[in-house]
Design a protein around this motif. Structure first.
Motif, PDB file in Angstrom:
ATOM      1  N   TYR A  35       0.839  -1.196   0.000  1.00  0.00           N
ATOM      2  CA  TYR A  35       0.000   0.000   0.000  1.00  0.00           C
ATOM      3  C   TYR A  35       0.877   1.250   0.000  1.00  0.00           C
ATOM      4  N   GLN A  36       0.433   2.273  -0.730  1.00  0.00           N
ATOM      5  CA  GLN A  36       1.126   3.552  -0.713  1.00  0.00           C
ATOM      6  C   GLN A  36       0.825   4.267   0.597  1.00  0.00           C
ATOM      7  N   ILE A  37       1.861   4.910   1.114  1.00  0.00           N
ATOM      8  CA  ILE A  37       1.696   5.745   2.294  1.00  0.00           C
ATOM      9  C   ILE A  37       2.412   7.071   2.045  1.00  0.00           C
ATOM     10  N   ILE A  38       2.014   8.071   2.780  1.00  0.00           N
ATOM     11  CA  ILE A  38       2.643   9.385   2.684  1.00  0.00           C
ATOM     12  C   ILE A  38       3.237   9.713   4.052  1.00  0.00           C
ATOM     13  N   LEU A  39       4.527  10.020   4.069  1.00  0.00           N
ATOM     14  CA  LEU A  39       5.204  10.428   5.294  1.00  0.00           C
ATOM     15  C   LEU A  39       5.391  11.942   5.242  1.00  0.00           C
ATOM     16  N   THR A  40       4.859  12.629   6.224  1.00  0.00           N
ATOM     17  CA  THR A  40       4.969  14.081   6.293  1.00  0.00           C
ATOM     18  C   THR A  40       5.845  14.444   7.485  1.00  0.00           C
ATOM     19  N   PRO A  41       7.011  15.074   7.247  1.00  0.00           N
ATOM     20  CA  PRO A  41       7.878  15.462   8.369  1.00  0.00           C
ATOM     21  C   PRO A  41       7.130  16.382   9.333  1.00  0.00           C
ATOM     22  N   ASP A  42       7.404  16.168  10.615  1.00  0.00           N
ATOM     23  CA  ASP A  42       6.726  16.902  11.674  1.00  0.00           C
ATOM     24  C   ASP A  42       7.755  17.149  12.777  1.00  0.00           C
ATOM     25  N   GLY A  46       8.473  13.929  14.476  1.00  0.00           N
ATOM     26  CA  GLY A  46       8.894  12.794  13.652  1.00  0.00           C
ATOM     27  C   GLY A  46       8.200  12.842  12.310  1.00  0.00           C
ATOM     28  N   TYR A  47       7.271  11.892  12.084  1.00  0.00           N
ATOM     29  CA  TYR A  47       6.545  11.827  10.823  1.00  0.00           C
ATOM     30  C   TYR A  47       5.075  11.523  11.056  1.00  0.00           C
ATOM     31  N   ILE A  48       4.224  12.227  10.342  1.00  0.00           N
ATOM     32  CA  ILE A  48       2.816  11.875  10.281  1.00  0.00           C
ATOM     33  C   ILE A  48       2.673  10.932   9.100  1.00  0.00           C
ATOM     34  N   VAL A  49       1.972   9.841   9.304  1.00  0.00           N
ATOM     35  CA  VAL A  49       1.790   8.844   8.260  1.00  0.00           C
ATOM     36  C   VAL A  49       0.339   8.870   7.811  1.00  0.00           C
ATOM     37  N   THR A  50       0.135   9.030   6.517  1.00  0.00           N
ATOM     38  CA  THR A  50      -1.201   8.996   5.938  1.00  0.00           C
ATOM     39  C   THR A  50      -1.308   7.738   5.083  1.00  0.00           C
ATOM     40  N   VAL A  51      -2.388   6.997   5.290  1.00  0.00           N
ATOM     41  CA  VAL A  51      -2.648   5.787   4.506  1.00  0.00           C
ATOM     42  C   VAL A  51      -3.922   6.053   3.700  1.00  0.00           C
ATOM     43  N   GLN A  69       1.455   7.920  13.300  1.00  0.00           N
ATOM     44  CA  GLN A  69       2.691   8.699  13.350  1.00  0.00           C
ATOM     45  C   GLN A  69       3.842   7.837  13.815  1.00  0.00           C
ATOM     46  N   GLY A  70       5.055   8.326  13.560  1.00  0.00           N
ATOM     47  CA  GLY A  70       6.252   7.620  13.995  1.00  0.00           C
ATOM     48  C   GLY A  70       7.340   8.596  14.384  1.00  0.00           C
ATOM     49  N   ARG A  71       8.203   8.177  15.300  1.00  0.00           N
ATOM     50  CA  ARG A  71       9.298   9.030  15.780  1.00  0.00           C
ATOM     51  C   ARG A  71      10.340   9.284  14.693  1.00  0.00           C
ATOM     52  N   ASP A  72      10.570   8.276  13.858  1.00  0.00           N
ATOM     53  CA  ASP A  72      11.518   8.377  12.757  1.00  0.00           C
ATOM     54  C   ASP A  72      10.956   7.559  11.597  1.00  0.00           C
ATOM     55  N   ILE A  73      11.693   7.473  10.497  1.00  0.00           N
ATOM     56  CA  ILE A  73      11.155   6.780   9.320  1.00  0.00           C
ATOM     57  C   ILE A  73      10.875   5.305   9.623  1.00  0.00           C
ATOM     58  N   ALA A  74      11.798   4.640  10.299  1.00  0.00           N
ATOM     59  CA  ALA A  74      11.593   3.216  10.603  1.00  0.00           C
ATOM     60  C   ALA A  74      10.340   3.015  11.459  1.00  0.00           C
ATOM     61  N   ASP A  75      10.182   3.851  12.459  1.00  0.00           N
ATOM     62  CA  ASP A  75       9.006   3.759  13.326  1.00  0.00           C
ATOM     63  C   ASP A  75       7.731   4.085  12.541  1.00  0.00           C
ATOM     64  N   ALA A  76       7.803   5.070  11.655  1.00  0.00           N
ATOM     65  CA  ALA A  76       6.641   5.443  10.842  1.00  0.00           C
ATOM     66  C   ALA A  76       6.222   4.286   9.938  1.00  0.00           C
ATOM     67  N   LEU A  77       7.181   3.597   9.334  1.00  0.00           N
ATOM     68  CA  LEU A  77       6.862   2.444   8.484  1.00  0.00           C
ATOM     69  C   LEU A  77       6.238   1.319   9.311  1.00  0.00           C
ATOM     70  N   PHE A  78       6.791   1.086  10.499  1.00  0.00           N
ATOM     71  CA  PHE A  78       6.242   0.072  11.398  1.00  0.00           C
ATOM     72  C   PHE A  78       4.800   0.408  11.763  1.00  0.00           C
ATOM     73  N   MET A  79       4.571   1.670  12.119  1.00  0.00           N
ATOM     74  CA  MET A  79       3.231   2.103  12.523  1.00  0.00           C
ATOM     75  C   MET A  79       2.250   2.031  11.358  1.00  0.00           C
ATOM     76  N   LYS A 117       6.928  18.572   0.743  1.00  0.00           N
ATOM     77  CA  LYS A 117       7.875  17.964   1.688  1.00  0.00           C
ATOM     78  C   LYS A 117       7.534  16.512   2.021  1.00  0.00           C
ATOM     79  N   ASP A 118       6.437  16.020   1.463  1.00  0.00           N
ATOM     80  CA  ASP A 118       5.994  14.654   1.749  1.00  0.00           C
ATOM     81  C   ASP A 118       6.877  13.627   1.062  1.00  0.00           C
ATOM     82  N   ILE A 119       6.921  12.445   1.656  1.00  0.00           N
ATOM     83  CA  ILE A 119       7.623  11.299   1.075  1.00  0.00           C
ATOM     84  C   ILE A 119       6.565  10.259   0.734  1.00  0.00           C
ATOM     85  N   LEU A 120       6.479   9.913  -0.535  1.00  0.00           N
ATOM     86  CA  LEU A 120       5.547   8.874  -0.975  1.00  0.00           C
ATOM     87  C   LEU A 120       6.316   7.569  -1.050  1.00  0.00           C
ATOM     88  N   THR A 121       5.842   6.554  -0.329  1.00  0.00           N
ATOM     89  CA  THR A 121       6.509   5.259  -0.334  1.00  0.00           C
ATOM     90  C   THR A 121       5.472   4.161  -0.165  1.00  0.00           C
TER      91      THR A 121
END
Length: 132
Positions: free
Chosen positions: A5-12, A15-20, A28-38, A70-74
């Motif tokens: 699934y595509q997700i959008i990581l928005t720096p905050d 850390g990062y707000i994660v939109t699905v 949300q996640g503290r860092d990119i790894a945590d954001a992906l986990f969440m 500034k979003d990261i699409l992954t």
């Protein structure tokens, strides 16, 4: 089966707000790894809840969305069957009865009764699976 699934990581500032988008949710996640986990966790949780309610799980790419400058699409991958197994692997307390002499010997050897019972049940049940 794994689904991506595509997700959008928005720096905050935190850390990062994660939109699905496909599930219309955020985490949300503290860092990119945590954001992906969440992200994987929220998708897995929502997906198995939808299954339990008899609803269809959204197809990847089913939602329309925009990505900010500034979003990261992954992507994150989720296996709903494996997620359900991991979540539903809760422990159940059982009461059992054994001879006192056996209890004394096992305790003297510091045997973990739960582990022995679990191993025995797995062995017994896997043996039954192969019988016809």
């Amino acid at each position: 089966m794994r689904i991506a699934y595509q997700i959008i990581l928005t720096p905050d500032t935190q850390g990062y707000i994660v939109t699905v988008p496909d599930f219309n949710c955020n985490t949300q996640g503290r860092d990119i790894a945590d954001a992906l986990f969440m992200a994987r966790d929220v998708i897995g949780g929502m997906g198995i809840t939808m299954q339990d309610l008899g609803k269809d799980i959204p197809e990847p790419g089913s939602a329309n969305f925009t990505v900010g400058e500034k979003d990261i699409l992954t992507y994150v991958d989720v296996d709903f069957t494996e997620y359900r197994k991991r979540i539903e692997n809760k422990r159940i307390k059982k009461t059992l009865t054994i001879p006192s002499w056996l209890n004394e010997k096992a305790e003297a050897e510091h045997i973990n009764f739960s582990r022995v019972l679990e191993d025995a049940l797995i062995s017994r049940l896997s043996g039954l699976e192969y019988r016809s």
